[in-house]
Design an enzyme around this catalytic site. Structure first.
Site: not given
Ligand code: 5GP
Ligand code: ZN
Length: 114
Positions: A46, A100
Site C-alpha cells: 500500500h 494506481h
Molecule cells: P482514480 O479516480 O482514483 O484515479 O481511479 C480509481 C479507479 O478505480 C476508477 O477508474 C474506478 O472505476 C476504479 N475502481 C473503483 N473501485 C473499483 C473496484 O472495486 N474494482 C475495479 N476493478 N475498479 C475499481
Molecule cells: Zn491499499
C-alpha cells in the site's frame, strides 16, 4: 494493515478481472472503463499516491511501467498509442487512495485532460 479497496482486491476479498500478477504488482480491468482498454496497475504494498513515493519504494514504479509496456502490446494498443496516468489527491481526481496507474487505450484520448 491498511484495508483500502485495492488492498482488498489484492487479498482476494473483492473480485477483479486480472490481466497480470506477480509478487510485487497486480493489473486488473477497471470496473468502470473510460476507454476500450482500461487497466489499473497497482503495487501490492500500500502506497497512498505519488505523494508517498520516495527513494526507498520507487523501484516498483519502474516495474509497473515495464509491465504497462508489456500489457499495451498484449492488449493491442502499443502501435496506435495509449496513456499511462496516475491521479493524485482531490484536484488530481484521485478517488481510491492506493497508488494506481491507469493504462488507457483503444480510442483517441483528449488532451489536455478535463
Ligand atoms: P482514480 O479516480 O482514483 O484515479 O481511479 C480509481 C479507479 O478505480 C476508477 O477508474 C474506478 O472505476 C476504479 N475502481 C473503483 N473501485 C473499483 C473496484 O472495486 N474494482 C475495479 N476493478 N475498479 C475499481
Ligand atoms: Zn491499499
Amino acid at each position: 494493515m491498511n484495508m483500502c479497496i485495492f488492498c482488498k482486491i489484492i487479498n482476494n476479498e473483492i473480485p477483479c478481472t486480472k490481466v497480470y500478477e506477480d509478487d510485487k504488482i497486480l493489473a486488473f480491468r477497471d470496473i468502470n472503463p473510460a476507454a476500450p482498454v482500461h487497466v489499473l496497475i497497482i503495487p501490492k504494498k500500500h502506497i497512498t499516491s505519488v505523494n508517498e513515493i520516495n527513494e526507498d519504494n520507487a523501484e516498483v514504479v519502474g516495474h509497473i511501467f515495464a509491465i504497462a509496456a508489456k500489457l499495451a502490446k498484449e492488449l493491442g494498443v502499443d502501435s496506435n498509442g495509449y496513456r499511462v496516468v496516475t491521479n493524485v489527491g482531490t484536484q488530481g481526481g484521485q478517488t481510491v487512495e492506493h497508488l494506481h496507474f491507469h493504462l488507457l487505450g483503444g480510442r483517441n484520448l483528449g488532451w489536455p485532460p478535463g
